[in-house]
Enzyme design. Structure first.
Site, PDB file in Angstrom:
ATOM      1  N   LYS A   1       0.828  -1.216   0.000  1.00  0.00           N
ATOM      2  CA  LYS A   1       0.000   0.000   0.000  1.00  0.00           C
ATOM      3  C   LYS A   1       0.869   1.275   0.000  1.00  0.00           C
ATOM      4  CE  LYS A   1      -3.915  -2.322   2.287  1.00  0.00           C
ATOM      5  NZ  LYS A   1      -4.921  -2.248   3.375  1.00  0.00           N
TER       6      LYS A   1
ATOM      7  N   TYR B   1     -12.409  -2.305  -3.326  1.00  0.00           N
ATOM      8  CA  TYR B   1     -12.901  -2.358  -1.945  1.00  0.00           C
ATOM      9  C   TYR B   1     -14.425  -2.191  -1.871  1.00  0.00           C
ATOM     10  CZ  TYR B   1      -8.343  -2.539   0.446  1.00  0.00           C
ATOM     11  OH  TYR B   1      -7.108  -2.922   0.948  1.00  0.00           O
TER      12      TYR B   1
ATOM     13  N   PHE C   1     -15.297   3.937   7.177  1.00  0.00           N
ATOM     14  CA  PHE C   1     -13.937   4.281   6.757  1.00  0.00           C
ATOM     15  C   PHE C   1     -13.736   4.178   5.249  1.00  0.00           C
ATOM     16  CE2 PHE C   1     -13.922  -0.219   8.073  1.00  0.00           C
ATOM     17  CZ  PHE C   1     -13.464  -0.832   6.922  1.00  0.00           C
TER      18      PHE C   1
ATOM     19  N   ARG D   1      -2.071 -14.294   4.672  1.00  0.00           N
ATOM     20  CA  ARG D   1      -2.796 -13.583   5.748  1.00  0.00           C
ATOM     21  C   ARG D   1      -2.038 -13.727   7.082  1.00  0.00           C
ATOM     22  NH1 ARG D   1      -7.113 -10.251   4.395  1.00  0.00           N
ATOM     23  NH2 ARG D   1      -7.920 -10.664   6.477  1.00  0.00           N
TER      24      ARG D   1
ATOM     25  N   THR E   1      -5.294  -6.919  10.915  1.00  0.00           N
ATOM     26  CA  THR E   1      -5.571  -5.630  10.264  1.00  0.00           C
ATOM     27  C   THR E   1      -5.003  -4.461  11.077  1.00  0.00           C
ATOM     28  OG1 THR E   1      -7.630  -6.627   9.484  1.00  0.00           O
ATOM     29  CG2 THR E   1      -7.423  -4.236   9.256  1.00  0.00           C
TER      30      THR E   1
ATOM     31  N   ARG F   1       2.641  -6.451   9.226  1.00  0.00           N
ATOM     32  CA  ARG F   1       1.941  -5.297   9.813  1.00  0.00           C
ATOM     33  C   ARG F   1       2.517  -4.926  11.178  1.00  0.00           C
ATOM     34  NH1 ARG F   1      -4.036  -7.092   7.631  1.00  0.00           N
ATOM     35  NH2 ARG F   1      -4.131  -5.712   5.817  1.00  0.00           N
TER      36      ARG F   1
ATOM     37  N   ASN G   1      -1.944   0.300   6.750  1.00  0.00           N
ATOM     38  CA  ASN G   1      -1.409  -0.958   7.296  1.00  0.00           C
ATOM     39  C   ASN G   1      -0.585  -1.760   6.284  1.00  0.00           C
ATOM     40  OD1 ASN G   1      -3.510  -1.852   5.751  1.00  0.00           O
ATOM     41  ND2 ASN G   1      -4.638  -2.846   7.406  1.00  0.00           N
TER      42      ASN G   1
ATOM     43  N   HIS H   1      -2.156  -5.537   1.589  1.00  0.00           N
ATOM     44  CA  HIS H   1      -3.440  -6.229   1.404  1.00  0.00           C
ATOM     45  C   HIS H   1      -3.157  -7.663   0.977  1.00  0.00           C
ATOM     46  CE1 HIS H   1      -7.260  -7.581  -0.241  1.00  0.00           C
ATOM     47  NE2 HIS H   1      -6.574  -7.994  -1.293  1.00  0.00           N
TER      48      HIS H   1
ATOM     49  N   GLU I   1      -9.554 -10.629  -7.728  1.00  0.00           N
ATOM     50  CA  GLU I   1      -8.599  -9.526  -7.540  1.00  0.00           C
ATOM     51  C   GLU I   1      -7.419  -9.652  -8.515  1.00  0.00           C
ATOM     52  OE1 GLU I   1      -9.743  -8.993  -2.801  1.00  0.00           O
ATOM     53  OE2 GLU I   1      -7.744  -9.689  -3.337  1.00  0.00           O
TER      54      GLU I   1
END
Ligand code: ATP
Ligand code: MG
Length: 140
Positions: free
Chosen positions: A11, A51, A59, A87, A93, A104, A114, A117, A128
């Site tokens: 990100k 998203y 948010f 993950r 998160t 993270r 964070n 993704h 995706e």
């Protein structure tokens, strides 16, 4: 165990801090292969589509603004059980709740900024990946 592919984004908070290599090292050290990768600036429309599941969340606007605030690195990662494994490597998160050694925990700034993704299931991974890569850009 099945070889899977998952979709990853480094990100804008990560690219801004020059962390592409550091995060890729954590991914590769964990045994996942980066089989496709490009650095792009995504459009507002792409971020909203990506998203869309969070459209009603408070948010959402902040999330879309953040995702278009700078370049991102989109990736396809491959390996045994890659979706769940990535993950795990990413961590929770909220970095404050992420396990030690996770991407993270080590790098994220906040629950919003964070750093990474990762797809949450096989159907979302396929969708995706197809949003950002054509088949001939993925080389295992
Ligand atoms: P991602 O989908 O980016 O991999 P995730 O699956 O861990 O993250 P989601 O619940 O899908 O978490 O939320 C998507 C993203 O929205 C988060 O990664 C984070 O950037 C942002 N987000 C989630 N919750 C909040 C919050 N309470 N405040 C601000 N941003 C948030
Ligand atoms: Mg998610």
């Amino acid at each position: 165990m099945a070889i899977e592919q998952t979709f990853s984004i480094l990100k804008p908070d990560a690219t801004a801090r020059n962390l592409t290599g550091a995060i890729n090292a954590l991914i590769e050290q964990a045994g996942l292969r980066i089989v496709a990768q490009k650095r792009v600036r995504i459009t507002r429309e792409q971020a909203e589509t990506f998203y869309a599941v969070h459209r009603e969340r408070p948010f959402f606007g902040e999330l879309v603004d953040f995702m278009i605030s700078g370049p991102v690195v989109v990736q396809v990662l491959e390996g045994d059980n890659a979706i769940v494994r990535y993950r795990d490597i990413m961590g929770a998160t909220d970095p404050a709740k992420a396990a030690p050694g996770t991407i993270r925990k080590v790098h994220a700034k906040s629950i919003g900024e964070n750093s990474v993704h990762g797809s949450d299931a096989p159907d979302t991974a396929a969708k995706e990946i197809a949003q950002f890569f054509s088949d001939n850009e993925i080389v295992g």
